[in-house]
Design a protein around this motif. Structure first.
Motif, PDB file in Angstrom:
ATOM      1  N   PHE A 119       0.844  -1.190   0.000  1.00  8.55           N
ATOM      2  CA  PHE A 119       0.000   0.000   0.000  1.00  8.55           C
ATOM      3  C   PHE A 119       0.878   1.237   0.000  1.00  8.55           C
ATOM      4  O   PHE A 119       2.020   1.219   0.450  1.00  8.55           O
ATOM      5  N   ASP A 120       0.318   2.312  -0.527  1.00  8.19           N
ATOM      6  CA  ASP A 120       1.063   3.570  -0.606  1.00  8.19           C
ATOM      7  C   ASP A 120       0.085   4.712  -0.846  1.00  8.19           C
ATOM      8  O   ASP A 120      -1.075   4.491  -1.212  1.00  8.19           O
ATOM      9  N   ASP A 121       0.569   5.927  -0.646  1.00 10.07           N
ATOM     10  CA  ASP A 121      -0.219   7.131  -0.902  1.00 10.07           C
ATOM     11  C   ASP A 121       0.293   7.803  -2.167  1.00 10.07           C
ATOM     12  O   ASP A 121       1.502   7.904  -2.383  1.00 10.07           O
ATOM     13  N   SER A 134      -5.022  13.063  -1.164  1.00  4.17           N
ATOM     14  CA  SER A 134      -4.183  11.871  -1.022  1.00  4.17           C
ATOM     15  C   SER A 134      -5.033  10.637  -1.307  1.00  4.17           C
ATOM     16  O   SER A 134      -6.127  10.486  -0.750  1.00  4.17           O
ATOM     17  N   THR A 136      -4.931   6.693  -0.955  1.00  2.00           N
ATOM     18  CA  THR A 136      -4.269   5.535  -0.360  1.00  2.00           C
ATOM     19  C   THR A 136      -4.770   4.279  -1.051  1.00  2.00           C
ATOM     20  O   THR A 136      -5.973   3.995  -1.036  1.00  2.00           O
ATOM     21  N   ARG A 175      -5.793  12.261   6.072  1.00  2.00           N
ATOM     22  CA  ARG A 175      -5.075  11.055   5.654  1.00  2.00           C
ATOM     23  C   ARG A 175      -5.093   9.939   6.694  1.00  2.00           C
ATOM     24  O   ARG A 175      -5.291   8.762   6.327  1.00  2.00           O
ATOM     25  N   ARG A 179      -6.617   6.235   5.857  1.00  2.00           N
ATOM     26  CA  ARG A 179      -5.804   5.029   5.973  1.00  2.00           C
ATOM     27  C   ARG A 179      -6.486   3.994   6.868  1.00  2.00           C
ATOM     28  O   ARG A 179      -6.496   2.790   6.553  1.00  2.00           O
ATOM     29  N   LYS A 180      -7.080   4.447   7.951  1.00  2.00           N
ATOM     30  CA  LYS A 180      -7.777   3.527   8.852  1.00  2.00           C
ATOM     31  C   LYS A 180      -9.017   2.936   8.186  1.00  2.00           C
ATOM     32  O   LYS A 180      -9.312   1.745   8.361  1.00  2.00           O
ATOM     33  N   SER A 198       5.442  -1.394   2.454  1.00  4.91           N
ATOM     34  CA  SER A 198       5.174   0.035   2.263  1.00  4.91           C
ATOM     35  C   SER A 198       6.494   0.790   2.301  1.00  4.91           C
ATOM     36  O   SER A 198       7.565   0.201   2.512  1.00  4.91           O
ATOM     37  N   TYR A 204       2.860   5.006   9.237  1.00  7.50           N
ATOM     38  CA  TYR A 204       2.319   3.717   8.828  1.00  7.50           C
ATOM     39  C   TYR A 204       2.391   2.627   9.911  1.00  7.50           C
ATOM     40  O   TYR A 204       1.425   1.885  10.103  1.00  7.50           O
ATOM     41  N   ASP A 207      -0.594   2.272  12.494  1.00  9.07           N
ATOM     42  CA  ASP A 207      -1.870   1.848  11.918  1.00  9.07           C
ATOM     43  C   ASP A 207      -1.835   0.386  11.496  1.00  9.07           C
ATOM     44  O   ASP A 207      -2.813  -0.345  11.673  1.00  9.07           O
TER      45      ASP A 207
END
Length: 227
Positions: A119-121, A134, A136, A175, A179-180, A198, A204, A207
């Motif tokens: 995963f990434d933004d 952003s 995700t 963000r 992400r959550k 990641s 990161y 989370d």
């Protein structure tokens, strides 16, 4: 042709008695559509009532618009190519996006659970670079199968930060919430002892540990950090 009344379906003890009641010519795709009448609840409906494209006048443009959007064509350009109103293209975009989201969820439910994901933004903007966003995104490592994504608002950075605050006001950073929400949605699609990859974003690990306590979190330097 057998048909079921959409109003009687939620009531299992009702036995709808459906009969045909004429038909009409649908101009958008050149088809005859049969009308029905339910003697139990006295409701009228047709073959098109339960269709996802119900009441769309240009349903024949859905597939070509989907291909244009997937090819990176903008909404304004797509409207010019197909000689459509931009409002129509915006509505089609929203409809196709919701349809794609449902298809991705259905596809993931029918696939084996993932054991290795990434995963990434990525950052983009809405209307102006002073309004950054952003995105995700989480995918399966080997197949690049999309598991889910979330779009979140974020404040502008660098030289645009002061301009953004002056022109549009303070912009909250959503963000962490995005992400959550993403981790919560993809949790049914992954194994408990999953490997998560990641970059070295300092936000990161907390989370990942919260939503995937049995996972192995591997990090690497981002492209910009490695230069």
């Amino acid at each position: 042709m057998s048909a079921k009344c959409p109003l009687c379906l939620p009531h299992p003890f009702n036995r709808p008695n459906v009969v045909r009641r004429g038909r009409f010519w649908r101009k958008s795709d050149g088809r005859w559509i049969t009308r029905f009448y339910c003697k139990s609840c006295h409701a009228g409906f047709s073959q098109a009532t339960s269709d996802p494209c119900f009441r769309q006048n240009k349903r024949h443009k859905n597939e070509i618009l989907r291909k244009l959007f997937c090819s990176g064509v903008s909404q304004r350009r797509a409207a010019k190519i197909l000689n459509l109103n931009r409002i129509t293209v915006v509505r089609k975009f929203l409809f196709l996006s919701e349809k794609a989201k449902i298809q991705v969820q259905s596809h993931n439910l029918n696939q084996p659970k993932c054991i290795d994901i990434q995963f990434d933004d990525l950052e983009t903007f809405e209307h102006s670079k002073c309004k950054p966003l952003s995105i995700t995104l989480a995918v399966e490592s080997k197949t690049r199968r999309i598991l889910g994504f979330e779009v979140s608002k974020m404040p502008a950075k660098g030289k645009l930060a002061a301009i953004s605050v002056k022109k549009y006001g303070f912009r909250k950073d959503h963000r962490p919430l995005g992400r959550k929400d993403l981790f919560r949605k993809i949790h049914p699609f992954v194994e408990d002892d999953i490997v998560i990859r990641s970059d070295q974003n300092p936000h990161y690990p907390a989370d990942v540990a919260k939503f995937f306590p049995g996972s192995l979190h591997l990090t690497c330097k981002g492209k910009r950090g490695a230069m």
